[in-house]
Design a protein around this motif. Structure first.
Motif, PDB file in Angstrom:
ATOM      1  N   PHE A 107       0.834  -1.274   0.117  1.00 24.04           N
ATOM      2  CA  PHE A 107       0.078  -0.011  -0.091  1.00 24.04           C
ATOM      3  C   PHE A 107       0.853   1.305   0.017  1.00 24.04           C
ATOM      4  N   VAL A 108       1.881   1.343   0.771  1.00 22.64           N
ATOM      5  CA  VAL A 108       2.662   2.344   0.935  1.00 22.64           C
ATOM      6  C   VAL A 108       3.377   2.657  -0.386  1.00 22.64           C
ATOM      7  N   GLU A 109       3.801   1.655  -0.915  1.00 18.37           N
ATOM      8  CA  GLU A 109       4.413   1.769  -2.275  1.00 18.37           C
ATOM      9  C   GLU A 109       3.726   2.478  -3.458  1.00 18.37           C
ATOM     10  N   TRP A 110       2.550   1.808  -3.364  1.00 14.82           N
ATOM     11  CA  TRP A 110       1.455   2.592  -4.249  1.00 14.82           C
ATOM     12  C   TRP A 110       0.915   3.959  -3.815  1.00 14.82           C
ATOM     13  N   LEU A 111       1.208   4.457  -2.643  1.00 17.83           N
ATOM     14  CA  LEU A 111       0.650   5.842  -2.065  1.00 17.83           C
ATOM     15  C   LEU A 111       1.828   6.633  -2.742  1.00 17.83           C
ATOM     16  N   LEU A 169      -8.767  -4.118  -0.752  1.00 19.57           N
ATOM     17  CA  LEU A 169     -10.359  -4.161  -0.331  1.00 19.57           C
ATOM     18  C   LEU A 169     -10.399  -4.209   1.224  1.00 19.57           C
ATOM     19  N   GLU A 170      -9.481  -5.079   1.840  1.00 10.88           N
ATOM     20  CA  GLU A 170      -9.351  -5.109   3.308  1.00 10.88           C
ATOM     21  C   GLU A 170      -9.274  -3.612   4.027  1.00 10.88           C
ATOM     22  N   LEU A 171      -8.386  -2.894   3.463  1.00 14.68           N
ATOM     23  CA  LEU A 171      -8.114  -1.523   4.042  1.00 14.68           C
ATOM     24  C   LEU A 171      -9.335  -0.903   3.848  1.00 14.68           C
ATOM     25  N   GLU A 172      -9.986  -0.788   2.679  1.00 17.86           N
ATOM     26  CA  GLU A 172     -11.106  -0.094   2.330  1.00 17.86           C
ATOM     27  C   GLU A 172     -12.304  -0.471   3.369  1.00 17.86           C
ATOM     28  N   ALA A 173     -12.297  -1.593   3.420  1.00 16.38           N
ATOM     29  CA  ALA A 173     -13.505  -2.110   4.554  1.00 16.38           C
ATOM     30  C   ALA A 173     -13.099  -1.470   5.918  1.00 16.38           C
ATOM     31  N   ALA A 174     -11.925  -1.488   6.243  1.00 18.26           N
ATOM     32  CA  ALA A 174     -11.582  -1.105   7.682  1.00 18.26           C
ATOM     33  C   ALA A 174     -11.874   0.450   7.757  1.00 18.26           C
ATOM     34  N   ILE A 175     -11.680   1.129   6.520  1.00 16.85           N
ATOM     35  CA  ILE A 175     -11.774   2.598   6.536  1.00 16.85           C
ATOM     36  C   ILE A 175     -13.326   2.884   6.769  1.00 16.85           C
ATOM     37  N   ASP A 176     -14.057   2.367   6.061  1.00 15.19           N
ATOM     38  CA  ASP A 176     -15.417   2.438   5.720  1.00 15.19           C
ATOM     39  C   ASP A 176     -16.058   2.307   7.075  1.00 15.19           C
ATOM     40  N   SER A 181     -10.655  17.420  -4.516  1.00 15.76           N
ATOM     41  CA  SER A 181     -11.907  16.949  -3.816  1.00 15.76           C
ATOM     42  C   SER A 181     -13.211  17.452  -4.410  1.00 15.76           C
ATOM     43  N   THR A 182     -14.281  16.785  -4.515  1.00 17.76           N
ATOM     44  CA  THR A 182     -15.507  17.363  -4.857  1.00 17.76           C
ATOM     45  C   THR A 182     -16.119  18.304  -3.720  1.00 17.76           C
ATOM     46  N   THR A 183     -15.545  18.459  -2.689  1.00 17.10           N
ATOM     47  CA  THR A 183     -16.201  19.276  -1.593  1.00 17.10           C
ATOM     48  C   THR A 183     -15.420  20.387  -1.314  1.00 17.10           C
ATOM     49  N   GLY A 184     -13.998  20.296  -1.967  1.00 16.30           N
ATOM     50  CA  GLY A 184     -13.129  21.619  -1.656  1.00 16.30           C
ATOM     51  C   GLY A 184     -12.546  21.388  -0.441  1.00 16.30           C
ATOM     52  N   SER A 185     -12.619  20.309   0.381  1.00 16.99           N
ATOM     53  CA  SER A 185     -12.249  20.114   1.779  1.00 16.99           C
ATOM     54  C   SER A 185     -11.553  18.867   1.870  1.00 16.99           C
ATOM     55  N   VAL A 186     -11.049  18.620   3.093  1.00 11.39           N
ATOM     56  CA  VAL A 186     -10.538  17.220   3.423  1.00 11.39           C
ATOM     57  C   VAL A 186     -11.464  16.426   3.978  1.00 11.39           C
ATOM     58  N   ARG A 187     -12.876  16.732   4.038  1.00 14.60           N
ATOM     59  CA  ARG A 187     -14.035  15.786   4.259  1.00 14.60           C
ATOM     60  C   ARG A 187     -14.072  14.659   3.756  1.00 14.60           C
ATOM     61  N   CYS A 188     -14.008  13.365   4.212  1.00 14.85           N
ATOM     62  CA  CYS A 188     -14.280  12.308   3.404  1.00 14.85           C
ATOM     63  C   CYS A 188     -15.281  11.329   4.280  1.00 14.85           C
ATOM     64  N   THR A 189     -16.225  10.888   3.492  1.00 14.70           N
ATOM     65  CA  THR A 189     -17.471  10.013   3.617  1.00 14.70           C
ATOM     66  C   THR A 189     -17.242   8.733   3.291  1.00 14.70           C
ATOM     67  N   ASN A 190     -16.224   8.287   2.674  1.00 15.35           N
ATOM     68  CA  ASN A 190     -16.045   6.771   2.408  1.00 15.35           C
ATOM     69  C   ASN A 190     -14.636   6.504   2.164  1.00 15.35           C
ATOM     70  N   ALA A 191     -14.129   5.205   2.082  1.00 16.13           N
ATOM     71  CA  ALA A 191     -12.636   4.936   1.974  1.00 16.13           C
ATOM     72  C   ALA A 191     -11.880   5.344   0.528  1.00 16.13           C
ATOM     73  N   GLU A 192     -12.539   5.331  -0.401  1.00 15.62           N
ATOM     74  CA  GLU A 192     -12.267   5.663  -1.766  1.00 15.62           C
ATOM     75  C   GLU A 192     -11.859   7.251  -1.679  1.00 15.62           C
ATOM     76  N   GLU A 193     -12.524   7.884  -1.125  1.00 17.49           N
ATOM     77  CA  GLU A 193     -12.275   9.377  -0.879  1.00 17.49           C
ATOM     78  C   GLU A 193     -11.148   9.615  -0.063  1.00 17.49           C
ATOM     79  N   VAL A 194     -10.727   9.188   0.857  1.00 16.75           N
ATOM     80  CA  VAL A 194      -9.663   8.961   1.871  1.00 16.75           C
ATOM     81  C   VAL A 194      -8.374   8.617   0.803  1.00 16.75           C
ATOM     82  N   LEU A 195      -8.331   7.559   0.285  1.00 12.45           N
ATOM     83  CA  LEU A 195      -7.186   6.986  -0.705  1.00 12.45           C
ATOM     84  C   LEU A 195      -6.866   7.901  -1.703  1.00 12.45           C
ATOM     85  N   LEU A 196      -7.922   8.714  -2.245  1.00  8.18           N
ATOM     86  CA  LEU A 196      -7.567   9.559  -3.495  1.00  8.18           C
ATOM     87  C   LEU A 196      -7.078  10.814  -2.889  1.00  8.18           C
TER      88      LEU A 196
END
Length: 317
Positions: free
Chosen positions: A1-5, A71-78, A104-119
């Motif tokens: 994951f860190v290498e991908w990051l 998927l495991e990380l995304e599930a844990a984040i969600d 961000s679609t909201t113009g802030s660091v507010r995230c409501t799901n794992a995919e927003e966090v990872l992006l």
């Protein structure tokens, strides 16, 4: 994951929840057929052409589909987001991906799901710095990663419960030898006229917070603290909240100051008391100001500075 990051490129899958829903080629073709039936004529079919999806997105879509999924990380984040009320602010050990809010679609660091966090994490240079170069300049940081390496075992993803805070009441305080030597708006890209009327009260609240709460209980003598002030109905400060800590100097932004103005020696490392110049001007030259330090505010619309909402990637600047 860190290498991908820290790898090059930022992609979002077609079905990603981090971006607005997009129509697929089949959806567009079906919509086109419906429109032609409603209009009674299909000009493309008359010309022997079929609806085309060749709009330059093909290669990007294929590259996005090839990106790994965690998927495991995304599930844990969600799950964590659900436990924290449905919205969070992500960060690593030190930094939040505020430099990526342009994506961000909201113009802030507010995230409501794992995919927003990872992006946001993937698009952030601040996050890449945390991963690859977090201890650069530290006198006790130990060995640095080899070229291309990263602090993989020391990295933690932190999710904070999201609170709707007034940006105007967020301040950055510069503490030197357990004494506040300067403070300013955390967001110098906006002008808030009402702050000017309450400068002394706001400064007094910050000074009291540092003297009574922060300095006696924090191990380091020199630190940069982000503080939020809660106002009462009468627009008077009632309580201060510590939002975050930052080291003095280095990658921490002095915002409306220069480090030299605060007595900080930029050639020194480590942020200890010897890294300050006792002869520096503290900026307290206003005879009408009852504060022992300078609280800098944006005093007119023309003096605002570029902010995160104007940000673009470095390679586009």
């Amino acid at each position: 994951f860190v290498e991908w990051l820290v790898a090059d490129g930022v992609y979002a899958a077609e079905d990603s929840r981090a971006v607005p829903a997009r129509t697929s080629a089949l959806d567009r073709a079906a919509a086109y057929d419906d429109e032609c039936e409603a209009g009674g004529k299909d000009e493309r079919k008359d010309e022997g052409q079929a609806p085309s999806d060749d709009d330059g997105e093909g290669s990007s879509s294929s590259e996005a589909e090839e990106q790994p999924r965690f998927l495991e990380l995304e599930a844990a984040i969600d799950a964590a987001i659900g436990e924290l009320g449905g919205a969070v602010m992500p960060k690593l050990n030190w930094s939040a991906p505020k430099d990526a809010v342009w994506l961000s679609t909201t113009g802030s660091v507010r995230c409501t799901n794992a995919e927003e966090v990872l992006l946001l994490l993937k698009a952030s240079d601040a996050i890449a710095h945390d991963v690859c170069d977090a201890f650069h300049g530290c006198i006790d940081g130990g060995e640095q990663p080899a070229d291309g390496g990263y602090h993989g075992e020391d990295i933690f993803l932190v999710l904070r419960r999201w609170h709707e805070l007034r940006p105007a009441m967020h301040f950055r305080c510069f503490v030197r030898r357990r004494t506040i030597v300067g403070a300013c708006q955390r967001d110098p890209s906006r002008f808030y006229p009402f702050l000017l009327e309450s400068r002394v009260e706001l400064g007094a609240a910050l000074q009291q917070f540092v003297n009574e709460t922060l300095a006696p209980h924090f191990e380091l003598e020199n630190v940069v603290a982000d503080v939020y002030i809660q106002l009462a109905n009468g627009a008077r400060p009632t309580k201060c909240y510590l939002v975050d800590f930052n080291p003095a100097g280095g990658s921490t932004l002095p915002l409306m100051f220069e480090w030299e103005e605060l007595g900080y020696d930029c050639s020194a490392q480590g942020g200890d008391s010897d890294a300050f110049d006792d002869t520096a001007d503290k900026g307290d030259d206003d005879p009408d100001d009852d504060l022992s330090f300078e609280l800098r505010l944006v005093e007119e619309e023309q003096l605002v500075r570029p902010g995160l909402r104007l940000g673009v990637p470095h390679d586009m600047a």
